[in-house]
Design a protein around this motif. Structure first.
Motif: not given
Length: 298
Positions: A99-104, A191-199, A159-161
């Motif tokens: 999951l990288i910001v600014g991407t689909t 279902e819930d998930y903890e996630i981490m977004l990357k720059s 994923i927003p910038d």
């Protein structure tokens, strides 16, 4: 269940009471709930399995992944893992790509459905990490996604910038009646998930410390429409590598500079619109520089 039978007094003579037409049964209810922190609301589903009274086989049900279990109560948790460690781990419906910001990205969601069951698939991401799913753009789908059979359903997620990076946030997925992020649902599962977004530069190799600030490097135009030019003001042989947002090399070129001034023009060559990175490195690895490149819409 324990059942105790006692012979009634009238059994000593002819029975005219229609006892065989009287029946009793016990009805139990089971629930599945979300396990993200409490600020995200109490998403609750009744686990509704329809069973054939004669064969005992389940005829109709729908849930996420390959299994669902019930909870004894609400299991709010900081790591969204309260349900994972209660009875069996049934949080198995979603597989996350990077999951990288600014991407689909495409997020595959597995659904199990049986018989004539159906459900509406909904998803929410807390992009700004403020503890709820109520902000604009945090509900992923505006049109209902109907699931009437078992299979993998792909959600397209933008994923927003400016999404929060390098810090935990949360995502919620629900199947059942079409509902909001925290209301009661008469069937299905949450279902819930903890996630981490990357720059955006997470996939680009880190550069060693060097004298890049002493060497002038130009890149223009940026954003790129069709072609672009790289200028370097130092003699040497250089390797030019264009990376996409996932850190994959999409183009490699060489450039030789003499007289302390060199220009090289490259073409887009069908690169899709989005964020890229141009890494410029000399053959001795004594100099390296990375430039963020925007490929414009064509």
């Amino acid at each position: 269940f324990g059942v105790a039978l006692k012979v009634p007094s009238y059994m000593a003579r002819t029975n005219h009471t229609q006892d065989d037409e009287v029946s009793s049964y016990t009805f139990t209810r089971a629930y599945d709930g979300g396990d993200a922190p409490e600020s995200y609301g109490n998403a609750l589903h009744e686990i509704n399995f329809v069973k054939d009274d004669y064969t005992g086989a389940y005829e109709r049900f729908i849930y996420l992944g390959k299994s669902v279990d019930f909870e004894t109560g609400t299991l709010f948790s900081i790591d969204a893992a309260g349900d994972d460690f209660d009875s069996s781990d049934d949080e198995d419906g979603v597989t996350f790509p990077e999951l990288i910001v600014g991407t689909t990205v495409k997020v595959p969601v597995t659904v199990t459905a049986h018989g004539e069951s159906f459900g509406v698939l909904n998803a929410w991401f807390d992009w700004n990490g403020d503890g709820d799913f109520k902000d604009a753009g945090e509900k992923i789908t505006t049109e209902p996604i109907f699931a009437r059979s078992s299979g993998v359903y792909e959600l397209s997620v933008d994923i927003p910038d400016d999404a929060v990076v390098d810090n935990s946030t949360y995502a919620r997925f629900r199947i059942g009646a079409n509902s909001d992020e925290s209301s009661f649902n008469a069937w299905g599962e949450v279902e819930d998930y903890e996630i981490m977004l990357k720059s955006a530069d997470a996939g680009i190799p880190e550069l060693a410390e060097n004298d890049e600030d002493l060497i002038k490097v130009e890149f223009y135009p940026n954003p790129v429409v069709n072609e672009y030019t790289i200028g370097i003001e130092r003699n040497g042989k250089y390797v030019l590598q264009l990376y996409d947002i996932l850190g994959r090399v999409t183009k490699t070129s060489e450039m030789v500079v003499t007289n302390n001034r060199g220009l090289k023009t490259l073409y887009r060559d069908g690169a899709t619109s989005g964020i890229y990175f141009m890494k410029i490195e000399d053959e001795l690895s004594s100099f390296a520089k990375t430039i963020k490149v925007i490929m414009a819409e064509q």
